[in-house]
Design a protein around this motif. Structure first.
Motif, PDB file in Angstrom:
ATOM      1  N   SER A  37     -18.916 -40.572 -94.496  1.00  0.00           N
ATOM      2  CA  SER A  37     -19.504 -41.523 -93.552  1.00  0.00           C
ATOM      3  C   SER A  37     -20.450 -42.499 -94.237  1.00  0.00           C
ATOM      4  CB  SER A  37     -20.239 -40.772 -92.441  1.00  0.00           C
ATOM      5  OG  SER A  37     -21.450 -40.199 -92.908  1.00  0.00           O
ATOM      6  N   TYR A  40     -18.405 -45.308 -95.432  1.00  0.00           N
ATOM      7  CA  TYR A  40     -17.916 -46.077 -94.290  1.00  0.00           C
ATOM      8  C   TYR A  40     -19.003 -46.967 -93.710  1.00  0.00           C
ATOM      9  CZ  TYR A  40     -16.424 -47.173 -89.568  1.00  0.00           C
ATOM     10  OH  TYR A  40     -16.133 -47.846 -88.410  1.00  0.00           O
ATOM     11  N   LYS A  41     -20.222 -46.459 -93.595  1.00  0.00           N
ATOM     12  CA  LYS A  41     -21.316 -47.271 -93.076  1.00  0.00           C
ATOM     13  C   LYS A  41     -21.604 -48.458 -93.998  1.00  0.00           C
ATOM     14  CE  LYS A  41     -24.077 -43.719 -92.491  1.00  0.00           C
ATOM     15  NZ  LYS A  41     -25.279 -42.917 -92.183  1.00  0.00           N
ATOM     16  N   LEU A  44     -19.014 -51.053 -93.195  1.00  0.00           N
ATOM     17  CA  LEU A  44     -19.318 -51.745 -91.950  1.00  0.00           C
ATOM     18  C   LEU A  44     -20.369 -52.830 -92.150  1.00  0.00           C
ATOM     19  CD1 LEU A  44     -19.471 -48.843 -89.327  1.00  0.00           C
ATOM     20  CD2 LEU A  44     -17.804 -50.704 -89.380  1.00  0.00           C
ATOM     21  N   HIS A 269     -16.491 -50.962 -84.996  1.00  0.00           N
ATOM     22  CA  HIS A 269     -15.642 -49.789 -85.261  1.00  0.00           C
ATOM     23  C   HIS A 269     -14.182 -50.108 -84.912  1.00  0.00           C
ATOM     24  CE1 HIS A 269     -18.795 -47.029 -86.289  1.00  0.00           C
ATOM     25  NE2 HIS A 269     -19.362 -47.037 -85.099  1.00  0.00           N
ATOM     26  N   VAL A 273     -12.884 -49.108 -88.449  1.00  0.00           N
ATOM     27  CA  VAL A 273     -12.900 -47.684 -88.763  1.00  0.00           C
ATOM     28  C   VAL A 273     -11.527 -47.219 -89.216  1.00  0.00           C
ATOM     29  CG1 VAL A 273     -12.439 -46.899 -86.386  1.00  0.00           C
ATOM     30  CG2 VAL A 273     -13.675 -45.412 -87.968  1.00  0.00           C
ATOM     31  N   TYR A 276     -10.706 -48.954 -92.836  1.00  0.00           N
ATOM     32  CA  TYR A 276     -11.351 -48.260 -93.959  1.00  0.00           C
ATOM     33  C   TYR A 276     -10.707 -46.911 -94.224  1.00  0.00           C
ATOM     34  CZ  TYR A 276     -15.065 -46.253 -96.861  1.00  0.00           C
ATOM     35  OH  TYR A 276     -15.778 -45.672 -97.892  1.00  0.00           O
ATOM     36  N   THR A 277     -10.504 -46.122 -93.185  1.00  0.00           N
ATOM     37  CA  THR A 277      -9.936 -44.792 -93.395  1.00  0.00           C
ATOM     38  C   THR A 277      -8.501 -44.859 -93.894  1.00  0.00           C
ATOM     39  OG1 THR A 277      -9.444 -44.739 -91.006  1.00  0.00           O
ATOM     40  CG2 THR A 277     -11.420 -43.574 -91.758  1.00  0.00           C
ATOM     41  N   LYS A 450     -18.601 -38.779 -86.788  1.00  0.00           N
ATOM     42  CA  LYS A 450     -18.337 -38.643 -88.221  1.00  0.00           C
ATOM     43  C   LYS A 450     -17.158 -37.713 -88.475  1.00  0.00           C
ATOM     44  CE  LYS A 450     -23.114 -39.507 -89.685  1.00  0.00           C
ATOM     45  NZ  LYS A 450     -24.332 -38.943 -90.312  1.00  0.00           N
ATOM     46  N   VAL A 453     -13.919 -39.590 -87.787  1.00  0.00           N
ATOM     47  CA  VAL A 453     -13.648 -40.539 -88.874  1.00  0.00           C
ATOM     48  C   VAL A 453     -13.043 -39.805 -90.066  1.00  0.00           C
ATOM     49  CG1 VAL A 453     -14.718 -42.125 -90.536  1.00  0.00           C
ATOM     50  CG2 VAL A 453     -15.452 -42.147 -88.135  1.00  0.00           C
TER      51      VAL A 453
END
Length: 469
Positions: A37, A40-41, A44, A269, A273, A276-277, A450, A453
């Motif tokens: 996470s 990921y943050k 963002l 998101h 989201v 990215y994943t 989280k 994700v």
């Protein structure tokens, strides 16, 4: 411990009961989700609009040894390539060992989000205040954008061909902007409006300044002073707004939500989201059996139109180029391909439970959500995945021990929505939607788990790693 009854054993065998990640996954998984996470943050915060997401991805891909795709060049297994579509969309691929004509695995997400765009002639002055006129982009609740700190992002293309990048309002020492709202004392008529009209489209005017230029004879002195500031900082004049793509976005960083920090709150998101994943999951598979292709698309929030949206042909042309160089038919490649349309779904919100059909909703902390169909009412405007492909995806996720659930977007005659799935499936590709459950979708501040994700990241990795059999 008492032995289980026959009914209890049968229930375990025959019932389908989704499980909460914190009951199912190990402490090591929980720690891995927390670590994931953080990256990921950071994404963002760096990639709040599609151009920034593409720039982030290209930088990461090049660090991983990816090179720009060369049409006509035949690529060998293990080679890494990407195609940057006008700085607003992207295809990246690693060539697999299996012959290309047997199909590829596609992860397709979108990187645009609802926002307020500046009009071509945005700058004006009224009552000693400077404003930008806006035209909102995508499905927003307009009232949510009032009295909110905004940053300014985008590009300005000058007549000489140079490009000015704008990103202002994200750092602590930078100014922010806002759309003003009416005080309650004077809002007796405003509050009688329908909620959708709490703020009207032409009322979404961004406040940008108030200091006049020091000249007793000049008119529109606030506008003049702002234009001088813009000229000094960016070298632009008012005419340059005609060839600009600028938007107001919620200012500030992604934040942990809750006393337990189990959730992430942020703008965008939907659907970064899944972007990215999908990219991070695919990158874990360095030498795949089946060629994988990650797609970042623009314009999904306005119907996937335009040459950077998936209603266009840029993905098809990318696949056709790979096929032609390998001496096979692009049509054959696509018809044997499989796609996870990487997009979010609406997590069940108990505050507004009446709009959900609970048995078929997705839940926070229950893992990645598979959405067999989207659309609205009678499944209008959807890709409805086949039973065979649903079975294939179930098998891949179960074999990789990925926690997953299913979901719909609200009650039958209330909900509905669309993704890029129907545009990929229109290429004769087996496709299903899969992604992260989201609370407050399309709001300036959305919330995800989280654990969800992390499970989505593991699902995309499993899909790219799975055997082609």
């Amino acid at each position: 411990m008492a032995e289980k009854t026959q009914a209890e054993l049968l229930r375990e065998q025959l019932f389908y009961e989704p499980k909460n990640a914190y009951d199912k996954l190990s402490e090591a998984d929980i720690e891995a989700a927390e670590a994931f996470s953080k990256g990921y943050k950071a994404f963002l915060d760096e990639a709040k609009m599609e151009r920034e997401a593409v720039s982030f991805a290209v930088k990461l891909l090049e660090e991983k040894g990816f090179v720009p795709h060369e049409p006509g060049k035949k690529y060998r297994p293990g080679e890494r390539i990407y195609y940057n579509n006008r700085g607003k969309a992207l295809c990246a691929a690693v060539i697999g060992s299996r012959p290309l004509e047997k199909g590829v695995r596609i992860l397709a997400s979108h990187i645009d989000s609802p926002r307020v765009d500046l009009k071509p002639r945005p700058l004006y002055e009224e009552a000693g205040l400077g404003y930008f006129k806006t035209h909102y982009y995508g499905g927003i609740k307009k009232y949510q954008w009032g009295a909110l700190p905004l940053s300014l992002h985008g590009v300005i293309a000058l007549r000489d061909g140079t490009q000015v990048t704008v990103r202002l309002g994200e750092e602590a020492d930078e100014p922010v902007f806002c759309i003003t709202d009416l005080l309650p004392h004077l809002a007796a008529e405003q509050v009688k409006r329908p909620l959708a009209q709490g703020l009207k489209g032409e009322e979404l005017n961004i406040l940008i300044g108030s200091r006049p230029f020091k000249d007793d004879k000049a008119s529109e002195k606030v506008k003049l002073a702002i234009l001088k500031l813009l000229f000094d900082k960016y070298g632009i004049t008012e005419a340059d707004f005609l060839s600009a793509e600028l938007c107001g976005l919620p200012a500030g960083s992604a934040r942990d939500v809750g006393f337990d920090c189990s959730l992430i709150g942020a703008y965008g998101h939907d659907d970064r989201v899944c972007a990215y994943t999908s990219l991070m999951g695919a990158l874990q598979v360095e030498n795949p059996e089946v060629t994988w292709v990650v797609v970042f698309a623009d314009k999904e929030e306005v119907g996937s139109e335009g040459n950077t949206g998936l209603h266009s042909s840029f993905l098809k042309y990318f696949i056709y180029d790979l096929a032609e160089a390998a001496g096979v038919s692009g049509r054959a490649v696509l018809s044997h391909s499989q796609c996870l349309s990487a997009d979010v779904n609406a997590a069940f919100d108990p505050t507004f439970a009446d709009v959900y059909e609970k048995r078929n909703s997705c839940f926070i902390n229950y893992g990645v959500v598979i959405t067999k169909y989207t659309g609205s009412r009678g499944k209008s405007g959807t890709n409805d995945a086949s039973a065979e492909f649903m079975g294939k995806v179930r098998s891949i996720l179960d074999d990789a021990d990925v926690l997953w659930q299913t979901g719909e977007l609200g009650k039958v005659d209330i909900g509905g929505g669309g993704t890029v799935a129907m545009y990929v499936s229109a290429l004769d590709v087996d496709t299903v939607d899969i992604g992260v459950p989201v609370l407050s979708m399309h709001a300036p501040f959305e919330v995800v788990s989280k654990m969800d994700v992390y499970c989505t990241y593991k699902a995309f990795e499993a899909f790219c790693r799975a055997s082609g059999k």
